[in-house]
Design a protein around this motif. Sequence first.
Motif, mmCIF file in Angstrom:
data_model
loop_
_atom_site.group_PDB
_atom_site.id
_atom_site.type_symbol
_atom_site.label_atom_id
_atom_site.label_comp_id
_atom_site.label_asym_id
_atom_site.label_seq_id
_atom_site.Cartn_x
_atom_site.Cartn_y
_atom_site.Cartn_z
ATOM 1 N N PRO A 71 0.813 -1.211 0.000
ATOM 2 C CA PRO A 71 0.000 0.000 0.000
ATOM 3 C C PRO A 71 0.851 1.269 0.000
ATOM 4 O O PRO A 71 1.927 1.298 0.614
ATOM 5 C CB PRO A 71 -0.809 -0.099 1.304
ATOM 6 N N GLY A 111 13.656 1.947 5.060
ATOM 7 C CA GLY A 111 12.387 1.304 5.424
ATOM 8 C C GLY A 111 11.171 1.869 4.728
ATOM 9 O O GLY A 111 10.048 1.720 5.210
ATOM 10 N N THR A 112 11.361 2.515 3.565
ATOM 11 C CA THR A 112 10.223 3.128 2.881
ATOM 12 C C THR A 112 9.764 2.292 1.680
ATOM 13 O O THR A 112 9.027 2.774 0.834
ATOM 14 C CB THR A 112 10.545 4.571 2.440
ATOM 15 N N GLY A 113 10.248 1.059 1.605
ATOM 16 C CA GLY A 113 9.730 0.139 0.589
ATOM 17 C C GLY A 113 10.481 0.135 -0.727
ATOM 18 O O GLY A 113 9.969 -0.413 -1.712
ATOM 19 N N LYS A 114 11.705 0.652 -0.775
ATOM 20 C CA LYS A 114 12.454 0.678 -2.038
ATOM 21 C C LYS A 114 12.800 -0.762 -2.473
ATOM 22 O O LYS A 114 12.486 -1.162 -3.580
ATOM 23 C CB LYS A 114 13.738 1.520 -1.881
ATOM 24 N N THR A 115 13.442 -1.491 -1.547
ATOM 25 C CA THR A 115 13.822 -2.869 -1.875
ATOM 26 C C THR A 115 12.577 -3.728 -2.100
ATOM 27 O O THR A 115 12.515 -4.510 -3.047
ATOM 28 C CB THR A 115 14.655 -3.470 -0.716
ATOM 29 N N ALA A 116 11.594 -3.563 -1.213
ATOM 30 C CA ALA A 116 10.376 -4.385 -1.335
ATOM 31 C C ALA A 116 9.715 -4.148 -2.684
ATOM 32 O O ALA A 116 9.263 -5.096 -3.331
ATOM 33 C CB ALA A 116 9.415 -4.055 -0.187
ATOM 34 N N ASN A 129 20.005 5.376 -0.058
ATOM 35 C CA ASN A 129 19.356 6.367 0.804
ATOM 36 C C ASN A 129 19.797 7.776 0.428
ATOM 37 O O ASN A 129 19.166 8.754 0.778
ATOM 38 C CB ASN A 129 19.740 6.166 2.288
ATOM 39 N N TYR A 141 6.680 7.446 4.972
ATOM 40 C CA TYR A 141 5.225 7.314 5.092
ATOM 41 C C TYR A 141 4.680 8.297 6.110
ATOM 42 O O TYR A 141 5.350 8.630 7.086
ATOM 43 C CB TYR A 141 4.863 5.891 5.539
ATOM 44 N N ARG A 184 -0.479 -5.795 8.156
ATOM 45 C CA ARG A 184 0.456 -6.846 8.596
ATOM 46 C C ARG A 184 -0.096 -7.580 9.815
ATOM 47 O O ARG A 184 0.001 -8.793 9.927
ATOM 48 C CB ARG A 184 1.806 -6.244 8.968
ATOM 49 N N ARG A 186 10.360 -1.123 8.466
ATOM 50 C CA ARG A 186 11.158 -2.239 8.976
ATOM 51 C C ARG A 186 11.109 -2.275 10.497
ATOM 52 O O ARG A 186 10.960 -3.334 11.106
ATOM 53 C CB ARG A 186 12.601 -2.119 8.494
ATOM 54 N N ARG A 205 7.803 -3.664 11.585
ATOM 55 C CA ARG A 205 7.673 -5.116 11.362
ATOM 56 C C ARG A 205 8.469 -5.919 12.403
ATOM 57 O O ARG A 205 7.956 -6.858 13.019
ATOM 58 C CB ARG A 205 8.180 -5.429 9.944
HETATM 59 N N1 LIG Z 1 4.051 -0.073 1.650
HETATM 60 C C1 LIG Z 1 4.448 -1.125 2.355
HETATM 61 N N2 LIG Z 1 3.578 -2.105 2.673
HETATM 62 C C2 LIG Z 1 3.954 -3.186 3.366
HETATM 63 N N3 LIG Z 1 5.200 -3.393 3.809
HETATM 64 C C3 LIG Z 1 6.126 -2.466 3.522
HETATM 65 C C4 LIG Z 1 5.802 -1.280 2.789
HETATM 66 N N4 LIG Z 1 6.918 -0.531 2.672
HETATM 67 C C5 LIG Z 1 7.897 -1.197 3.299
HETATM 68 N N5 LIG Z 1 7.431 -2.349 3.803
HETATM 69 C C6 LIG Z 1 8.185 -3.355 4.560
HETATM 70 O O1 LIG Z 1 9.151 -2.672 5.348
HETATM 71 C C7 LIG Z 1 10.375 -3.376 5.383
HETATM 72 C C8 LIG Z 1 11.484 -2.477 4.870
HETATM 73 O O2 LIG Z 1 11.231 -2.191 3.488
HETATM 74 P P1 LIG Z 1 12.403 -2.109 2.419
HETATM 75 O O3 LIG Z 1 13.469 -3.110 2.726
HETATM 76 O O4 LIG Z 1 11.798 -2.160 1.081
HETATM 77 O O5 LIG Z 1 12.946 -0.663 2.739
HETATM 78 P P2 LIG Z 1 14.046 0.199 1.966
HETATM 79 O O6 LIG Z 1 13.388 1.469 1.585
HETATM 80 O O7 LIG Z 1 14.673 -0.608 0.889
HETATM 81 O O8 LIG Z 1 15.051 0.451 3.153
HETATM 82 P P3 LIG Z 1 16.661 0.636 3.173
HETATM 83 O O9 LIG Z 1 16.951 1.935 2.510
HETATM 84 O O10 LIG Z 1 16.998 0.649 4.621
HETATM 85 O O11 LIG Z 1 17.243 -0.571 2.471
HETATM 86 C C9 LIG Z 1 10.161 -4.643 4.554
HETATM 87 O O12 LIG Z 1 9.820 -5.690 5.431
HETATM 88 C C10 LIG Z 1 8.988 -4.291 3.659
HETATM 89 O O13 LIG Z 1 8.240 -5.451 3.320
#
Ligand SMILES: Nc1ncnc2c1ncn2[C@@H]1O[C@H](COP(=O)(O)OP(=O)(O)OP(=O)(O)O)[C@@H](O)[C@H]1O
Length: 366
Positions: A25, A58-63, A176, A203, A215, A245, A248
Motif C-alpha cells: 500500500p 524502510g520506505t519500501g524501495k527494496t520491497a 538512501n 510514510y 500486517r 522495517r 515489522r
Molecule cells: N508499503 C508497504 N507495505 C507493506 N510493507 C512495507 C511497505 N513498505 C515497506 N514495507 C516493509 O518494510 C520493510 C522495509 O522495506 P524495504 O526493505 O523495502 O525498505 P528500503 O526502503 O529498501 O530500506 P533501506 O533503505 O533501509 O534498504 C520490509 O519488510 C517491507 O516489506
Amino acid sequence: MYSYEDPVFRQKEVLFPDYIPDHLPHREKEIKAISSIINSALKNPESISNIFIFGPPGTGKTASVKFIFRKLEEETAAFPVYINCFRINTRMGVVYAVIFEFFRKVRPTRRIPSRRGVAYDELFDLLVSELKKSRVFPVICLDEVDHLLPRGSEVLYDLSRLREESIPVQLIMITNDQFVFMNVDPRIKSSLRPVEEIPYRAYTIDEMKEIIRIRVEFAFQKGVVDEEAVEYLAEVACEMGGDVRIARETLLRAGELARQDGKFRVTVEHIKQALSESQFAKAKSIVEQLSSKERKIISLIPENGIFYPEFYELYRRVYPSGVRDRMLRYYLERLAKYGLITMERRGIGGSYFIRLNVPRRIFTQL
Ligand SMILES: Nc1ncnc2c1ncn2[C@@H]1O[C@H](COP(=O)(O)OP(=O)(O)OP(=O)(O)O)[C@@H](O)[C@H]1O
C-alpha cells in the motif's frame, strides 16, 4: 489428531524480513513507474533508461523492486538479478554474482564457473559471451549502491557499456543518499545515462497505521494486538523516519513477548520493550559486521563524545602503527554512514565532534 494453534500468531512468516507482501500500500505509483520503464525497455531495448531509486530507510524501495522482480520472473523473459552492495562491494563480486545467477536460472544444467583464480576480464568476457548467446534481458538491481562506490564503481561503466555490444542491460540503483553519484568519475556517470529518478518519501502517520494494520491482520490471531499498540507503534516508527522495517521487527518481538507472559495480548508495554531490544540488536549486528579496523576505531570513542583532534591523538597513542589522519576520517565517515556515530561540526570552521549513537556495552558483548 492433536493440532496446535498458536494463540498469538496466525502466520508468523508475514513478519520475517524476506516476506514480500502481495500488495504494497502507498507504493502503487512508484511500482507503476518502475515497471513501466522496465516494460518499455523490454519492448524496445534501444530505449533503456537506468533507474535510480532513493529515499529514507524502510520506505519500501527494496520491497518494491523485489515485488516487481517476482512479477518479471513469472510473466516476462527478463532475467532479474538482485545484488546487495553492502555484502558485494567490488566489481569482481558484482560480475560474479550476475554470472552465478545466470547459470543458476538460465543454464541450470551447466556447472557454475569457479571464481577462484580467474581474472576480472576473463569473468567479464564470459558474461558477455553467455549473454550474447542466450539473448536474455538482464535487469540488475544494485541495492545500497553507495557501498559500491568508489571501489567498485567501474562495474557500473562496464555493465552500461554492454549496450554498445547490443546486449541490453537495465540497471536499477537503490540508495538512501540522493547525491551518491556527486563525486563519481564523470565518465562513469555519463555511461549510466539516461537515468530515471524515482524518489521515495517517508510514510505519513496514517499510511503507517494502515500498513501496520494489514500486517497485523495477516500475522496475528484476531484481536491479539491492541489498537493502542498499533497506534503507538505507528507514531514511533514515523518519528524514527517512517521506517516500516522497525514496525515489522517490533511486531514480531512484541508477539513473542506477549506469548512469554502468557496473556496472549500485545500491549503498548510489549511494543516499548520490543523496541528497546530491537534497537540494541540492530546496532549490535551492524557492529559485528564491521572490519577489525573499524571496530578498533569505534570502541575508542568515549560515551559522551570527543572532538576529532583529541580523538586522533587518542587513536595514535593506542595504535601507534594504525591508520593516518585521512584514512581515520574515511573510516569515521563510514561509521557515520552506518548510523553508529554522528559527526557534527561545532562552531564556524570548528572541528568535528564525534558522538556514539550506540551504547558502549555493545562492544563488551562481541
Ligand atoms: N508499503 C508497504 N507495505 C507493506 N510493507 C512495507 C511497505 N513498505 C515497506 N514495507 C516493509 O518494510 C520493510 C522495509 O522495506 P524495504 O526493505 O523495502 O525498505 P528500503 O526502503 O529498501 O530500506 P533501506 O533503505 O533501509 O534498504 C520490509 O519488510 C517491507 O516489506
